[in-house]
Design an enzyme around this catalytic site. Structure first.
Site, PDB file in Angstrom:
ATOM      1  CG  ASP A 130     -78.185  11.478 102.586  1.00  0.00           C
ATOM      2  OD1 ASP A 130     -77.720  10.419 102.102  1.00  0.00           O
ATOM      3  OD2 ASP A 130     -77.659  12.068 103.543  1.00  0.00           O
ATOM      4  CD  GLU A 132     -72.235   9.350 103.683  1.00  0.00           C
ATOM      5  OE1 GLU A 132     -71.070   9.195 104.104  1.00  0.00           O
ATOM      6  OE2 GLU A 132     -72.619  10.409 103.126  1.00  0.00           O
TER       7      GLU A 132
END
Length: 455
Positions: free
Chosen positions: A94, A156
């Site tokens: 991400d 994250e």
């Protein structure tokens, strides 16, 4: 079965052969806007996980896409040769939101090379980390000298809220002897590093209310306090005149051994001419081993829309970075107490928690760390790696330390001080990326050698 061995020349040639395909796949990943934040299209995060899974399958790994109430993570596994250790390779797929598009020199999700750097959101943080892992696996082909577990997280940047539960659910499948976390930075272009300490974090909101509703600024100004002025005075109490954090009860210490030159820091941070640094002590202590507190945003009327009225309530988002050794819960309590104690003019103060994360310190000694330093030294043509701290936070490292206490945790990275991760025009230095790919390939070989020597 004998663990396969390779010469340095063979591994260099193998990595060089794989780099064009690795870069092409990196660019494909960068084109996927996988942002896990609320309000964004999470179908792109799903696409990103699928793309990563396909890359891992291409390396002959057994692959699962997993989740535990959050965004999808990808786990790939390949068993170790008899007697060889298992290495976990962590990264995340991400990315951060892009922010103000006008500040980007090119489309953030269309990778572009300029002056030896690849520009695009996630090009450095952390899709290059994924592809460094892939490069090492491809270089070895069917002859991996160690077992591998790839754990590629999907949220994250949004706080890793479901990571701890995922680790618990898949603990047996991902248990490893060595953990390589490719989500940090190198010391400089041409100088590799191992990250050995990171600060923790507490993010929260403080709302100041002075009125039940807006009132005329002329009719009542001079007697009735407005919330924006009250908030400004409250925020000003967070630092002393030197710029050190003034919240009582926070941990701070000295001891960073790396020298950071002022001019370099000015250049890398983009500090405007005439602006001085804040705080006291060595620059590295201020960035790595002492607390820092920043105001990230304020909710209040925009200047172009503000009427001549006293604002009844205003809200700020605060980010407190914690020195190694501090406790997030105690730090949040100390910050809350400070804000409530310093409320100006009796203003009502409401503090609300957003998220926190533990700081960590890594004892970077032992044969696996020696193997990493040797790999880095070779990949950077004889340059010794630096043991460095990082002012930012990767809270889950403390979770890895707690869950896998016997594992050597190597915090590496693909970024450099000019990468501008999280900011506009994020980029990856392609020459350094090639060194990172070689270093990780050498690392896997040297881990196998170190394990064999210790048997």
């Amino acid at each position: 079965m004998t663990t396969p061995t390779f010469t340095e020349a063979e591994l260099r040639a193998a990595v060089e052969h794989e780099l064009p395909g690795v870069r092409a796949d990196l660019e494909r990943l960068v084109r996927i806007p996988g942002i896990a934040f609320d309000g964004f299209d999470h179908s792109h995060v799903e696409r990103s996980a699928e793309a990563v899974a396909e890359l891992l399958r291409g390396c002959s790994l057994d692959v699962q896409i997993v989740r535990s109430g959050g965004q999808p993570a990808v786990i790939g596994r390949r068993p170790a040769p008899p007697g060889a250790p298992t290495v976990m390779l962590y990264a995340h797929h991400d990315v951060q939101p892009v922010g103000d598009l006008s500040l980007w020199e090119s489309d953030p999700f269309e990778p572009v090379e300029r002056d030896g750097r690849l520009y695009g959101r996630g090009a450095a943080d952390d899709k290059a980390g994924i592809m460094a892992h892939i490069a090492a696996l491809r270089a070895f082909g069917d002859d991996l000298p160690v077992g591998v577990v790839l754990f590629i997280e999907g949220e994250e940047e949004y706080g890793s809220d479901s990571l701890e539960q995922l680790l618990k659910e898949y603990r047996d499948e991902i248990a490893s002897d060595v953990i390589v976390i490719a989500d940090s930075s190198n010391w400089d272009i041409g100088v590799p590093a191992l990250t050995t300490s990171l600060r923790g974090i507490v993010n929260c909101f403080v709302e100041v209310r002075t009125l039940s509703h807006a009132v005329h600024s002329g009719m009542f100004g001079g007697v009735v306090p407005d919330s924006l002025t009250a908030l400004s005075r409250l925020l000003a109490t967070l630092h002393d005149d030197a710029g050190d954090v003034a919240v009582e009860g926070l941990v701070g210490r000295t001891g960073a051994t790396v020298d950071y030159q002022e001019e370099r820091l000015r250049t890398e941070s983009g500090l405007v001419d005439g602006v001085s640094f804040i705080g006291t002590g060595r620059l590295t202590d201020r960035m790595w081993t002492k607390p820092a507190l920043a105001v990230l945003g304020i909710d209040a009327p925009a200047t172009g829309e503000a009427p001549n009225a006293l604002v009844p309530a205003a809200k700020a988002k605060l980010s407190l970075r914690l020195a190694p050794g501090d406790d997030p819960k105690k730090a949040y309590a100390a910050l809350t107490a400070h804000l409530e104690r310093n409320a100006p003019w009796g203003a009502q103060i409401t503090v609300s928690f957003e998220h926190d994360g533990d700081p960590c310190v890594i004892d970077a000694s032992g044969p696996m760390f020696d193997a990493a330093r040797s790999a880095f030294r070779t990949a950077w043509d004889g340059v010794d790696p630096v043991d460095m701290g990082v002012g930012g936070s990767i809270p889950f490292i403390a979770t890895f330390q707690e869950m896998f206490p016997a594992a050597a945790i190597l915090v590496t990275g693909v970024e450099d001080p000019h990468a501008q991760a999280h900011g506009p025009n994020e980029s990856l230095h392609l020459g350094e990326f090639a060194r990172v790919c070689l270093a990780e390939t050498l690392l896997l070989a040297k881990v196998a050698e170190a394990a064999a020597a210790g048997r």
